[in-house]
Design a protein around this motif. Structure first.
Motif, PDB file in Angstrom:
ATOM      1  N   PRO A   1       0.812  -1.228   0.000  1.00 59.57           N
ATOM      2  CA  PRO A   1       0.000   0.000   0.000  1.00 59.57           C
ATOM      3  C   PRO A   1       0.844   1.277   0.000  1.00 59.57           C
ATOM      4  CG  PRO A   1      -0.860  -1.564   1.602  1.00 59.57           C
ATOM      5  CD  PRO A   1       0.441  -2.128   1.105  1.00 59.57           C
TER       6      PRO A   1
ATOM      7  N   CYS B   1       2.811   0.967  -4.758  1.00 65.66           N
ATOM      8  CA  CYS B   1       2.055   0.017  -5.573  1.00 65.66           C
ATOM      9  C   CYS B   1       2.112   0.391  -7.059  1.00 65.66           C
ATOM     10  CB  CYS B   1       0.599  -0.014  -5.106  1.00 65.66           C
ATOM     11  SG  CYS B   1      -0.421  -1.201  -5.995  1.00 65.66           S
TER      12      CYS B   1
ATOM     13  N   THR C   1      -0.022   4.249  -6.235  1.00 64.99           N
ATOM     14  CA  THR C   1       0.051   4.366  -4.778  1.00 64.99           C
ATOM     15  C   THR C   1      -0.885   5.454  -4.261  1.00 64.99           C
ATOM     16  OG1 THR C   1       2.381   3.720  -4.931  1.00 64.99           O
ATOM     17  CG2 THR C   1       1.639   4.655  -2.846  1.00 64.99           C
TER      18      THR C   1
ATOM     19  N   TYR D   1      -3.493   6.583  -5.618  1.00 69.59           N
ATOM     20  CA  TYR D   1      -4.871   6.365  -6.044  1.00 69.59           C
ATOM     21  C   TYR D   1      -5.545   5.221  -5.275  1.00 69.59           C
ATOM     22  CZ  TYR D   1      -8.843   5.789  -9.219  1.00 69.59           C
ATOM     23  OH  TYR D   1     -10.104   5.693  -9.751  1.00 69.59           O
ATOM     24  N   LEU D   2      -4.795   4.494  -4.478  1.00 68.17           N
ATOM     25  CA  LEU D   2      -5.354   3.321  -3.788  1.00 68.17           C
ATOM     26  C   LEU D   2      -6.612   3.649  -2.986  1.00 68.17           C
ATOM     27  CD1 LEU D   2      -2.142   1.474  -2.530  1.00 68.17           C
ATOM     28  CD2 LEU D   2      -3.688   0.753  -4.344  1.00 68.17           C
ATOM     29  N   GLU D   3      -6.571   4.725  -2.215  1.00 70.91           N
ATOM     30  CA  GLU D   3      -7.725   5.078  -1.371  1.00 70.91           C
ATOM     31  C   GLU D   3      -8.924   5.540  -2.193  1.00 70.91           C
ATOM     32  OE1 GLU D   3      -6.639   7.850   1.669  1.00 70.91           O
ATOM     33  OE2 GLU D   3      -4.977   6.600   2.360  1.00 70.91           O
TER      34      GLU D   3
ATOM     35  N   HIS E   1      -9.702   4.451  -5.315  1.00 73.82           N
ATOM     36  CA  HIS E   1     -10.162   3.456  -6.301  1.00 73.82           C
ATOM     37  C   HIS E   1     -11.540   2.935  -5.896  1.00 73.82           C
ATOM     38  CE1 HIS E   1     -10.228  -0.506  -8.395  1.00 73.82           C
ATOM     39  NE2 HIS E   1      -9.774   0.265  -9.368  1.00 73.82           N
TER      40      HIS E   1
ATOM     41  N   ASP F   1      -8.634  -0.785  -2.516  1.00 68.68           N
ATOM     42  CA  ASP F   1      -7.197  -0.924  -2.740  1.00 68.68           C
ATOM     43  C   ASP F   1      -6.766  -2.377  -2.918  1.00 68.68           C
ATOM     44  OD1 ASP F   1      -7.583  -1.726  -0.141  1.00 68.68           O
ATOM     45  OD2 ASP F   1      -5.941  -0.543   0.701  1.00 68.68           O
ATOM     46  N   ASP F   2      -7.530  -3.315  -2.345  1.00 72.56           N
ATOM     47  CA  ASP F   2      -7.145  -4.719  -2.466  1.00 72.56           C
ATOM     48  C   ASP F   2      -7.189  -5.220  -3.904  1.00 72.56           C
ATOM     49  OD1 ASP F   2      -9.931  -4.432  -2.274  1.00 72.56           O
ATOM     50  OD2 ASP F   2     -10.199  -6.528  -1.665  1.00 72.56           O
TER      51      ASP F   2
END
Length: 133
Positions: free
Chosen positions: A19, A22, A34, A36-38, A40, A44-45
């Motif tokens: 996390p 990434c 990285t 954009y994970l939150e 998406h 994020d998984d």
């Protein structure tokens, strides 16, 4: 004028799978997602599971919109290196002894029949000579 992009190996891209760092590969292009994970929509998984491989099929199966594809360009950092990864060769050097004695022994071991025949003939000649006297 063509733009030069940085090339990465899949092995290198696969190292970025946390996390905090990434990277995702989609259709040969590498994206650092990285930040954009939150945001998406799928969580994020989903992105973390897509690391270490070309996730083109997963991306296409999700049915992303055109705006999602445009948004991806903000995270583009490079492309996969198309050249195959060639493992480094190891070079081994056989120790060579150039001494006469070792060469003679190698030949004697390799061609043992010649010395054995010489000894055998000598024994036969000695026996025949001894019988004549």
């Amino acid at each position: 004028m063509p733009t030069l992009t940085k090339l990465y190996s899949m092995k290198e891209a696969a190292l970025h799978n946390t996390p905090e760092d990434c990277w995702v590969v989609i259709d040969g292009k590498i994206y650092d997602v990285t930040k954009y994970l939150e945001d998406h929509p799928g969580g994020d998984d989903v992105l973390l599971k897509a690391t270490g491989k070309d996730a083109k099929d997963e991306f296409d199966d999700a049915g992303h919109s055109k705006s999602a594809k445009v948004l991806m360009e903000d995270y583009f950092i490079g492309e996969l290196d198309p050249t195959p990864e060639i493992p480094e060769m190891e070079v081994f050097r056989k120790e060579q002894d150039t001494g006469f004695g070792s060469k003679l022994m190698d030949c004697a071991v390799q061609y043992w029949a010649i010395p054995a025949a010489a000894v055998g003939i000598s024994v036969v000649v000695a026996i025949l000579y001894a019988q004549r006297k």
